[in-house]
Write a protein that holds these residues in place. Structure first.
Motif, PDB file in Angstrom:
ATOM      1  N   LEU A  86     -16.134  21.831  11.868  1.00 49.59           N
ATOM      2  CA  LEU A  86     -15.163  20.749  11.945  1.00 49.59           C
ATOM      3  C   LEU A  86     -14.250  20.762  10.717  1.00 49.59           C
ATOM      4  O   LEU A  86     -13.037  20.589  10.837  1.00 49.59           O
ATOM      5  N   GLN A  87     -14.812  20.999   9.556  1.00 51.51           N
ATOM      6  CA  GLN A  87     -13.990  21.047   8.349  1.00 51.51           C
ATOM      7  C   GLN A  87     -12.966  22.180   8.441  1.00 51.51           C
ATOM      8  O   GLN A  87     -11.789  21.979   8.135  1.00 51.51           O
ATOM      9  N   ARG A  88     -13.380  23.346   8.907  1.00 48.64           N
ATOM     10  CA  ARG A  88     -12.439  24.465   9.071  1.00 48.64           C
ATOM     11  C   ARG A  88     -11.338  24.105  10.070  1.00 48.64           C
ATOM     12  O   ARG A  88     -10.170  24.431   9.876  1.00 48.64           O
ATOM     13  N   ARG A  89     -11.708  23.407  11.121  1.00 46.44           N
ATOM     14  CA  ARG A  89     -10.731  22.993  12.129  1.00 46.44           C
ATOM     15  C   ARG A  89      -9.702  22.048  11.507  1.00 46.44           C
ATOM     16  O   ARG A  89      -8.502  22.191  11.709  1.00 46.44           O
ATOM     17  N   LEU A  90     -10.169  21.067  10.752  1.00 44.77           N
ATOM     18  CA  LEU A  90      -9.257  20.105  10.138  1.00 44.77           C
ATOM     19  C   LEU A  90      -8.408  20.756   9.047  1.00 44.77           C
ATOM     20  O   LEU A  90      -7.246  20.397   8.858  1.00 44.77           O
ATOM     21  N   GLU A  91      -8.976  21.712   8.332  1.00 51.70           N
ATOM     22  CA  GLU A  91      -8.244  22.400   7.271  1.00 51.70           C
ATOM     23  C   GLU A  91      -7.166  23.342   7.808  1.00 51.70           C
ATOM     24  O   GLU A  91      -6.279  23.748   7.070  1.00 51.70           O
ATOM     25  N   ALA A  92      -7.227  23.689   9.071  1.00 55.41           N
ATOM     26  CA  ALA A  92      -6.264  24.619   9.656  1.00 55.41           C
ATOM     27  C   ALA A  92      -4.847  24.055   9.682  1.00 55.41           C
ATOM     28  O   ALA A  92      -3.889  24.792   9.833  1.00 55.41           O
ATOM     29  N   THR A  93      -4.708  22.739   9.543  1.00 48.21           N
ATOM     30  CA  THR A  93      -3.397  22.102   9.536  1.00 48.21           C
ATOM     31  C   THR A  93      -3.161  21.476   8.167  1.00 48.21           C
ATOM     32  O   THR A  93      -3.735  20.439   7.854  1.00 48.21           O
ATOM     33  N   PRO A  94      -2.319  22.104   7.333  1.00 46.50           N
ATOM     34  CA  PRO A  94      -2.118  21.589   5.978  1.00 46.50           C
ATOM     35  C   PRO A  94      -1.323  20.291   5.914  1.00 46.50           C
ATOM     36  O   PRO A  94      -1.512  19.499   5.006  1.00 46.50           O
ATOM     37  N   SER A  95      -0.429  20.062   6.863  1.00 44.76           N
ATOM     38  CA  SER A  95       0.364  18.831   6.877  1.00 44.76           C
ATOM     39  C   SER A  95       0.488  18.343   8.301  1.00 44.76           C
ATOM     40  O   SER A  95       0.621  19.131   9.237  1.00 44.76           O
ATOM     41  N   LEU A  96       0.478  17.028   8.437  1.00 40.69           N
ATOM     42  CA  LEU A  96       0.462  16.417   9.757  1.00 40.69           C
ATOM     43  C   LEU A  96       1.221  15.107   9.684  1.00 40.69           C
ATOM     44  O   LEU A  96       1.188  14.417   8.660  1.00 40.69           O
ATOM     45  N   GLU A  97       1.909  14.767  10.769  1.00 41.72           N
ATOM     46  CA  GLU A  97       2.524  13.450  10.838  1.00 41.72           C
ATOM     47  C   GLU A  97       2.336  12.894  12.234  1.00 41.72           C
ATOM     48  O   GLU A  97       2.067  13.633  13.178  1.00 41.72           O
ATOM     49  N   GLY A  98       2.439  11.580  12.330  1.00 40.09           N
ATOM     50  CA  GLY A  98       2.260  10.946  13.618  1.00 40.09           C
ATOM     51  C   GLY A  98       2.410   9.445  13.519  1.00 40.09           C
ATOM     52  O   GLY A  98       2.907   8.907  12.520  1.00 40.09           O
ATOM     53  N   ARG A  99       1.945   8.766  14.522  1.00 41.16           N
ATOM     54  CA  ARG A  99       2.016   7.309  14.628  1.00 41.16           C
ATOM     55  C   ARG A  99       0.619   6.735  14.483  1.00 41.16           C
ATOM     56  O   ARG A  99      -0.376   7.435  14.662  1.00 41.16           O
ATOM     57  N   PHE A 100       0.543   5.446  14.198  1.00 43.32           N
ATOM     58  CA  PHE A 100      -0.751   4.776  14.146  1.00 43.32           C
ATOM     59  C   PHE A 100      -0.637   3.344  14.629  1.00 43.32           C
ATOM     60  O   PHE A 100       0.423   2.727  14.561  1.00 43.32           O
ATOM     61  N   VAL A 101      -1.761   2.862  15.122  1.00 44.42           N
ATOM     62  CA  VAL A 101      -1.964   1.441  15.391  1.00 44.42           C
ATOM     63  C   VAL A 101      -3.213   1.076  14.610  1.00 44.42           C
ATOM     64  O   VAL A 101      -4.262   1.709  14.761  1.00 44.42           O
ATOM     65  N   GLN A 102      -3.084   0.088  13.748  1.00 39.69           N
ATOM     66  CA  GLN A 102      -4.185  -0.344  12.885  1.00 39.69           C
ATOM     67  C   GLN A 102      -4.518  -1.792  13.243  1.00 39.69           C
ATOM     68  O   GLN A 102      -3.646  -2.651  13.226  1.00 39.69           O
ATOM     69  N   THR A 103      -5.772  -2.037  13.579  1.00 40.89           N
ATOM     70  CA  THR A 103      -6.207  -3.382  13.945  1.00 40.89           C
ATOM     71  C   THR A 103      -7.300  -3.820  12.990  1.00 40.89           C
ATOM     72  O   THR A 103      -8.289  -3.111  12.809  1.00 40.89           O
ATOM     73  N   ARG A 104      -7.096  -4.978  12.376  1.00 37.24           N
ATOM     74  CA  ARG A 104      -8.095  -5.540  11.467  1.00 37.24           C
ATOM     75  C   ARG A 104      -8.590  -6.858  12.041  1.00 37.24           C
ATOM     76  O   ARG A 104      -7.795  -7.738  12.349  1.00 37.24           O
ATOM     77  N   HIS A 105      -9.895  -6.968  12.157  1.00 37.91           N
ATOM     78  CA  HIS A 105     -10.512  -8.226  12.555  1.00 37.91           C
ATOM     79  C   HIS A 105     -11.089  -8.845  11.291  1.00 37.91           C
ATOM     80  O   HIS A 105     -11.915  -8.230  10.612  1.00 37.91           O
ATOM     81  N   LEU A 106     -10.622 -10.043  10.946  1.00 33.61           N
ATOM     82  CA  LEU A 106     -11.106 -10.745   9.765  1.00 33.61           C
ATOM     83  C   LEU A 106     -12.102 -11.804  10.211  1.00 33.61           C
ATOM     84  O   LEU A 106     -11.734 -12.814  10.819  1.00 33.61           O
ATOM     85  N   ALA A 107     -13.371 -11.565   9.918  1.00 28.64           N
ATOM     86  CA  ALA A 107     -14.443 -12.431  10.411  1.00 28.64           C
ATOM     87  C   ALA A 107     -14.325 -13.857   9.886  1.00 28.64           C
ATOM     88  O   ALA A 107     -14.520 -14.814  10.646  1.00 28.64           O
ATOM     89  N   ASP A 108     -14.010 -14.033   8.602  1.00 28.09           N
ATOM     90  CA  ASP A 108     -13.928 -15.374   8.020  1.00 28.09           C
ATOM     91  C   ASP A 108     -12.876 -16.241   8.701  1.00 28.09           C
ATOM     92  O   ASP A 108     -13.051 -17.442   8.841  1.00 28.09           O
ATOM     93  N   LEU A 109     -11.805 -15.618   9.111  1.00 32.54           N
ATOM     94  CA  LEU A 109     -10.709 -16.352   9.745  1.00 32.54           C
ATOM     95  C   LEU A 109     -10.768 -16.271  11.263  1.00 32.54           C
ATOM     96  O   LEU A 109      -9.958 -16.903  11.939  1.00 32.54           O
ATOM     97  N   ASP A 110     -11.704 -15.499  11.783  1.00 38.29           N
ATOM     98  CA  ASP A 110     -11.813 -15.244  13.219  1.00 38.29           C
ATOM     99  C   ASP A 110     -10.443 -14.914  13.814  1.00 38.29           C
ATOM    100  O   ASP A 110     -10.001 -15.503  14.792  1.00 38.29           O
ATOM    101  N   SER A 111      -9.774 -13.962  13.137  1.00 24.56           N
ATOM    102  CA  SER A 111      -8.453 -13.567  13.609  1.00 24.56           C
ATOM    103  C   SER A 111      -8.316 -12.055  13.573  1.00 24.56           C
ATOM    104  O   SER A 111      -9.096 -11.358  12.927  1.00 24.56           O
TER     105      SER A 111
END
Length: 183
Positions: free
Chosen positions: A24-49
């Protein structure tokens, strides 16, 4: 009978044969630079949000990740292998988080094994790595980290001990030439 088993093993696709962290490390190392999109979701337990952010990223192996939030706010974060992220006063925890983030993206399993127990399942086309903290200080903050992918890392999930959860989905990923202008 032995010849038949040998023949059958030779006919199996290579992804069915043993696939380890080194592969897996060799597979990931085969691409020195990468770009793309992301969706990041954070659930905050204290605020239930739940907070959802979207944006794009650029990753340069052993150098940096530029994480550009587009919604709900615009913000550019840079995580560097040499310096703490540009998030203020260079707090030690932020530097540790930046190092962890780069190690996860790069598949630096040896560095990660110093702090986590790692378990890999799946094959080259659909793999999963689960990380559980070894050190007491990390166990106080992190329950578990899960990575999922195929050719590239596609999903990251972090469960914190306080009930907070972080989910990151990476999409539209493509290798880029290191000479291309950074975002």
């Amino acid at each position: 009978m032995t010849r038949l088993l040998t023949l059958l093993l030779c006919l199996l696709p290579t992804t069915v044969l043993a696939f380890g962290l080194g592969d897996l490390q060799r597979r990931l190392e085969a691409t020195p630079s990468l770009e793309g999109r992301f969706v990041q979701t954070r659930h905050l337990a204290d605020l239930d949000s739940q907070l959802e952010s979207t944006g794009h990223f650029r990753y340069e192996r052993d150098a940096r990740v530029v994480w550009t939030l587009e919604t709900p706010v615009e913000e550019r974060l840079e995580f560097s292998a040499d310096a703490p992220p540009e998030l203020g006063a260079g707090d030690r925890r932020q530097a540790e988080a930046a190092t962890l983030f780069l190690d996860l993206l790069q598949g630096h399993w040896q560095a990660l094994e110093e702090r986590f127990t790692l378990s890999l399942s799946g094959d080259a086309d659909a793999w999963r790595v689960t990380l559980r903290p070894r050190q007491a200080a990390l166990r106080q903050r992190i329950d578990e980290i899960r990575l999922r992918g195929g050719r590239y890392l596609e999903r990251l999930a972090l469960d914190a001990t306080n009930g907070d959860r972080l989910r990151v989905r990476l999409s539209d990923q493509r290798p880029v030439e290191t000479g291309d202008a950074a975002p």
